[in-house]
Scaffold this motif. Structure first.
Motif, PDB file in Angstrom:
ATOM      1  N   VAL A  33      41.269  45.738  32.888  1.00 62.76           N
ATOM      2  CA  VAL A  33      41.046  44.708  33.815  1.00 62.76           C
ATOM      3  C   VAL A  33      40.418  43.603  33.202  1.00 62.76           C
ATOM      4  O   VAL A  33      40.716  42.372  33.382  1.00 62.76           O
ATOM      5  N   LEU A  34      39.345  43.816  32.252  1.00 60.84           N
ATOM      6  CA  LEU A  34      38.614  42.762  31.732  1.00 60.84           C
ATOM      7  C   LEU A  34      38.988  42.274  30.369  1.00 60.84           C
ATOM      8  O   LEU A  34      38.750  41.062  30.253  1.00 60.84           O
ATOM      9  N   VAL A  35      39.929  42.948  29.562  1.00 60.58           N
ATOM     10  CA  VAL A  35      40.174  42.641  28.360  1.00 60.58           C
ATOM     11  C   VAL A  35      41.404  41.453  28.549  1.00 60.58           C
ATOM     12  O   VAL A  35      42.119  41.675  29.603  1.00 60.58           O
ATOM     13  N   ASP A  36      41.381  40.451  27.621  1.00 54.92           N
ATOM     14  CA  ASP A  36      42.478  39.438  27.759  1.00 54.92           C
ATOM     15  C   ASP A  36      43.854  40.068  27.476  1.00 54.92           C
ATOM     16  O   ASP A  36      43.774  41.028  26.633  1.00 54.92           O
ATOM     17  N   MET A  37      44.691  39.612  28.148  1.00 52.68           N
ATOM     18  CA  MET A  37      46.231  40.226  28.038  1.00 52.68           C
ATOM     19  C   MET A  37      46.659  39.950  26.720  1.00 52.68           C
ATOM     20  O   MET A  37      47.477  40.880  26.198  1.00 52.68           O
ATOM     21  N   ASN A  38      46.108  38.861  25.920  1.00 52.22           N
ATOM     22  CA  ASN A  38      46.769  38.823  24.543  1.00 52.22           C
ATOM     23  C   ASN A  38      46.310  39.890  23.628  1.00 52.22           C
ATOM     24  O   ASN A  38      46.964  40.507  22.764  1.00 52.22           O
ATOM     25  N   LEU A  39      45.094  40.393  24.067  1.00 48.43           N
ATOM     26  CA  LEU A  39      44.393  41.541  23.140  1.00 48.43           C
ATOM     27  C   LEU A  39      45.237  42.811  23.462  1.00 48.43           C
ATOM     28  O   LEU A  39      45.549  43.541  22.494  1.00 48.43           O
ATOM     29  N   THR A  40      45.542  42.998  24.814  1.00 50.14           N
ATOM     30  CA  THR A  40      46.292  44.232  25.134  1.00 50.14           C
ATOM     31  C   THR A  40      47.706  44.054  24.607  1.00 50.14           C
ATOM     32  O   THR A  40      48.173  45.218  23.997  1.00 50.14           O
ATOM     33  N   ARG A  41      48.202  42.979  24.271  1.00 51.10           N
ATOM     34  CA  ARG A  41      49.565  43.014  23.768  1.00 51.10           C
ATOM     35  C   ARG A  41      49.410  43.156  22.116  1.00 51.10           C
ATOM     36  O   ARG A  41      50.381  43.825  21.603  1.00 51.10           O
ATOM     37  N   LYS A  42      48.222  42.796  21.680  1.00 48.94           N
ATOM     38  CA  LYS A  42      48.182  43.246  20.152  1.00 48.94           C
ATOM     39  C   LYS A  42      47.850  44.502  19.818  1.00 48.94           C
ATOM     40  O   LYS A  42      48.169  45.137  18.924  1.00 48.94           O
ATOM     41  N   MET A  43      47.544  45.472  20.989  1.00 50.30           N
ATOM     42  CA  MET A  43      47.296  46.814  20.613  1.00 50.30           C
ATOM     43  C   MET A  43      48.483  47.680  20.982  1.00 50.30           C
ATOM     44  O   MET A  43      48.365  48.872  20.883  1.00 50.30           O
ATOM     45  N   ILE A  44      49.538  47.064  21.466  1.00 49.29           N
ATOM     46  CA  ILE A  44      50.747  47.887  21.701  1.00 49.29           C
ATOM     47  C   ILE A  44      51.059  48.744  20.588  1.00 49.29           C
ATOM     48  O   ILE A  44      51.521  49.849  20.932  1.00 49.29           O
ATOM     49  N   ARG A  87      55.887  36.207  31.138  1.00 51.24           N
ATOM     50  CA  ARG A  87      57.015  37.211  31.199  1.00 51.24           C
ATOM     51  C   ARG A  87      56.520  38.520  30.816  1.00 51.24           C
ATOM     52  O   ARG A  87      56.858  39.484  31.408  1.00 51.24           O
ATOM     53  N   PHE A  88      55.748  38.847  29.687  1.00 51.93           N
ATOM     54  CA  PHE A  88      55.560  40.097  29.271  1.00 51.93           C
ATOM     55  C   PHE A  88      54.587  40.726  30.483  1.00 51.93           C
ATOM     56  O   PHE A  88      54.675  41.822  30.620  1.00 51.93           O
ATOM     57  N   THR A  89      53.511  40.150  30.705  1.00 52.77           N
ATOM     58  CA  THR A  89      52.659  40.590  32.048  1.00 52.77           C
ATOM     59  C   THR A  89      53.475  41.055  32.957  1.00 52.77           C
ATOM     60  O   THR A  89      53.379  42.073  33.717  1.00 52.77           O
ATOM     61  N   ALA A  90      54.474  40.126  33.511  1.00 52.23           N
ATOM     62  CA  ALA A  90      55.293  40.491  34.535  1.00 52.23           C
ATOM     63  C   ALA A  90      56.063  41.749  34.474  1.00 52.23           C
ATOM     64  O   ALA A  90      56.148  42.480  35.315  1.00 52.23           O
ATOM     65  N   TYR A  91      56.965  41.827  33.246  1.00 45.20           N
ATOM     66  CA  TYR A  91      57.730  42.956  32.984  1.00 45.20           C
ATOM     67  C   TYR A  91      56.841  44.175  32.885  1.00 45.20           C
ATOM     68  O   TYR A  91      57.124  45.218  33.717  1.00 45.20           O
ATOM     69  N   GLY A 128      44.546  49.422  36.102  1.00 47.12           N
ATOM     70  CA  GLY A 128      43.794  48.341  35.588  1.00 47.12           C
ATOM     71  C   GLY A 128      44.630  47.231  34.845  1.00 47.12           C
ATOM     72  O   GLY A 128      44.125  46.092  35.232  1.00 47.12           O
ATOM     73  N   PHE A 129      45.877  47.839  34.338  1.00 48.09           N
ATOM     74  CA  PHE A 129      46.699  46.626  33.779  1.00 48.09           C
ATOM     75  C   PHE A 129      47.196  45.744  34.842  1.00 48.09           C
ATOM     76  O   PHE A 129      47.250  44.600  34.636  1.00 48.09           O
ATOM     77  N   ILE A 130      47.835  46.357  35.983  1.00 52.22           N
ATOM     78  CA  ILE A 130      48.378  45.742  37.018  1.00 52.22           C
ATOM     79  C   ILE A 130      47.209  44.648  37.760  1.00 52.22           C
ATOM     80  O   ILE A 130      47.562  43.698  38.009  1.00 52.22           O
ATOM     81  N   LEU A 131      46.100  45.268  37.942  1.00 55.62           N
ATOM     82  CA  LEU A 131      44.943  44.436  38.417  1.00 55.62           C
ATOM     83  C   LEU A 131      44.743  43.184  37.752  1.00 55.62           C
ATOM     84  O   LEU A 131      44.521  42.156  38.036  1.00 55.62           O
ATOM     85  N   ASN A 132      44.777  43.426  36.364  1.00 50.64           N
ATOM     86  CA  ASN A 132      44.605  42.425  35.347  1.00 50.64           C
ATOM     87  C   ASN A 132      45.698  41.311  35.505  1.00 50.64           C
ATOM     88  O   ASN A 132      45.346  40.113  35.341  1.00 50.64           O
ATOM     89  N   ALA A 133      46.672  41.466  35.637  1.00 51.97           N
ATOM     90  CA  ALA A 133      47.909  41.023  35.944  1.00 51.97           C
ATOM     91  C   ALA A 133      47.824  40.349  37.069  1.00 51.97           C
ATOM     92  O   ALA A 133      48.417  38.903  37.291  1.00 51.97           O
ATOM     93  N   SER A 134      47.190  40.679  38.116  1.00 57.04           N
ATOM     94  CA  SER A 134      47.087  39.954  39.227  1.00 57.04           C
ATOM     95  C   SER A 134      46.212  38.524  39.104  1.00 57.04           C
ATOM     96  O   SER A 134      46.234  37.851  39.884  1.00 57.04           O
ATOM     97  N   ARG A 135      45.395  38.574  38.062  1.00 52.05           N
ATOM     98  CA  ARG A 135      44.674  37.444  37.776  1.00 52.05           C
ATOM     99  C   ARG A 135      45.251  36.438  37.344  1.00 52.05           C
ATOM    100  O   ARG A 135      44.678  35.337  37.187  1.00 52.05           O
ATOM    101  N   CYS A 136      46.522  36.740  36.691  1.00 56.46           N
ATOM    102  CA  CYS A 136      47.562  35.567  36.298  1.00 56.46           C
ATOM    103  C   CYS A 136      48.394  35.035  37.336  1.00 56.46           C
ATOM    104  O   CYS A 136      49.437  34.460  36.886  1.00 56.46           O
ATOM    105  N   GLU A 137      48.325  35.465  38.531  1.00 56.56           N
ATOM    106  CA  GLU A 137      49.305  35.084  39.462  1.00 56.56           C
ATOM    107  C   GLU A 137      49.346  33.910  39.539  1.00 56.56           C
ATOM    108  O   GLU A 137      48.204  32.983  39.715  1.00 56.56           O
ATOM    109  N   GLU A 138      50.765  33.276  39.847  1.00 56.93           N
ATOM    110  CA  GLU A 138      50.687  31.877  40.504  1.00 56.93           C
ATOM    111  C   GLU A 138      50.924  32.174  42.018  1.00 56.93           C
ATOM    112  O   GLU A 138      51.909  32.038  42.599  1.00 56.93           O
ATOM    113  N   ILE A 139      49.765  31.877  42.680  1.00 56.49           N
ATOM    114  CA  ILE A 139      49.618  32.092  44.266  1.00 56.49           C
ATOM    115  C   ILE A 139      48.882  31.113  44.749  1.00 56.49           C
ATOM    116  O   ILE A 139      47.617  30.916  44.679  1.00 56.49           O
ATOM    117  N   VAL A 140      49.507  29.951  45.120  1.00 54.40           N
ATOM    118  CA  VAL A 140      49.013  28.929  45.652  1.00 54.40           C
ATOM    119  C   VAL A 140      49.519  28.655  47.088  1.00 54.40           C
ATOM    120  O   VAL A 140      50.911  28.377  47.213  1.00 54.40           O
TER     121      VAL A 140
END
Length: 396
Positions: A75-86, A314-318, A367-379
């Motif tokens: 949830v807390l880690v930056d999504m770019n860091l998660t991507r580097k850990m794949i 796109r990555f976070t969405a997939y 946790g990953f899904i919840l982190n992705a919800s922080r990047c939603e485009e919901i206005v």
């Protein structure tokens, strides 16, 4: 026709608050799972584990604590860091799968090598981690392919090779149902990424006969299919759990038998804490409990898929789409098996079934899904969500 995209094409602000509805659904499902183990496993635990009625509940809470650590991390880690850990996650999943074949480390049970020995008598099932690792890997690969400007540079074969290596390893562990489930998730990821469905035709020509052949070559798998088609067959063998589960479901009625000594049917289900835990929940809570569970599950799926569809990356969405699909489809398959709508499998019920590997990986994916919800485009304006560009899917 153009490609289907799970991301918005227009710029937007990053929201830093997680989706509280999604968070509430996760906590509700986890809480219901712990409660169900508390209700349904006391008698069995008393008989098997020296009068320790809360043996399964305590072990599930310990594994949940580990899972919530990963949950908080994702949830807390930056999504770019998660991507580097794949890459590390994929390598870890591969190594752990290989270790199951080494006798001092791997545990063999009924001819299957699916588990690793862990401290304090715990075990770990690497195939659970494979589900998460492959979702992240495929999402990352598809996103990189989309970024290539030259169509000739796009190549799905390295991705397919890695995917099938994991499927074959899990199949080698004698975990047929999980290997088929992983294959299904992989195909789903290919489809939502915009891959042309014509690629699935030659794959189907190979996969479907292979699955049928593996069922026929293993007598116990064939007996499960026959037992599913003819429920009266193998009533004291492979069909015993299924028939006992049906009796428990019927005994639950509308309101259920409560959490007291009235639960008689679940005592006849071998290892009720595992794949058939939903039968215990149904007997104790009845039809009302079933509706409550599916309401929570559908709400979780709705909020999760909503996150994937509205995420601008796109990555976070997939990846979030894949994680939600793993949890939701496993839940649906397990409940269908318990109700007799599918042949018996080894697919566990997320949040509910006793299993440290399952709850740890499930919470990590949440946790990953919840982190992705922080990047939603919901206005929202005038109670309407801003339009998100979703182009049509290319089938051919």
């Amino acid at each position: 026709m153009n490609q289907f995209n799970f991301y918005a094409n227009k710029p937007s602000e990053n929201y830093h608050k997680v989706d509280m509805g999604l968070f509430a659904s996760i906590m509700l499902l986890w809480g219901l799972g712990i409660f169900t183990l508390f209700v349904c496993t006391q008698n069995y635990a008393m008989r098997v584990f020296d009068n320790d009625a809360f043996y399964f509940v305590k072990r599930q809470l310990i594994c949940s604590a580990v899972g919530f650590v990963l949950f908080g991390g994702f949830v807390l880690v930056d999504m770019n860091l998660t991507r580097k850990m794949i890459g590390l996650i994929v390598i870890l999943a591969f190594v752990l799968c290989i270790l199951t074949f080494i006798p001092p480390l791997g545990i063999e049970k009924n001819g299957a090598r699916r588990w690793l020995r862990m401290p304090a008598g715990f075990t770990f099932q690497p195939s659970e981690l494979v589900k998460f690792a492959l979702v992240l890997f495929l999402a990352n690969y598809f996103d990189k392919q989309e970024r290539l400007e030259n169509p000739d540079d796009k190549n799905v074969f390295p991705c397919v090779a890695v995917f099938f290596v994991f499927v074959l390893i899990v199949l080698g562990q004698k975990d047929f149902s999980t290997s088929v489930f992983i294959t299904g998730i992989g195909i789903l990821m290919f489809v939502v990424s915009g891959a042309k469905l014509m690629w699935l035709f030659p794959f189907s020509l190979l996969a479907i006969p292979s699955i049928l052949l593996m069922i026929v070559l293993e007598p116990y798998r064939l007996r499960r299919v026959i037992g599913w088609v003819q429920p009266d067959q193998f009533a004291s063998g492979v069909n015993y759990q299924s028939l006992a589960a049906k009796r428990a479901i019927t005994a639950g009625g509308i309101w259920g038998n409560g959490i007291g000594s009235g639960l008689q049917r679940i005592n006849s289900i071998p290892e009720v804490q595992s794949d058939y835990i939903f039968a215990g929940w149904t007997e104790s809570m009845g039809l009302v409990g079933v509706l409550l569970y599916f309401a929570a599950l559908v709400f979780f799926a709705y909020r999760g898929y909503r996150t994937a569809l509205q995420c601008k990356d796109r990555f976070t969405a997939y990846a979030s789409f894949g994680c939600v699909s793993v949890i939701f489809l496993q839940s649906v398959i397990n409940t269908m098996v318990v109700c007799g709508l599918l042949p018996s499998t080894g697919i566990q019920l997320p949040f509910f079934s006793m299993g440290g590997s399952s709850i740890i990986v499930t919470l990590a994916m949440c946790g990953f899904i919840l982190n992705a919800s922080r990047c939603e485009e919901i206005v929202e304006k005038n109670n309407e969500i801003d339009e998100i560009s979703i182009e049509s899917l290319s089938y051919l």
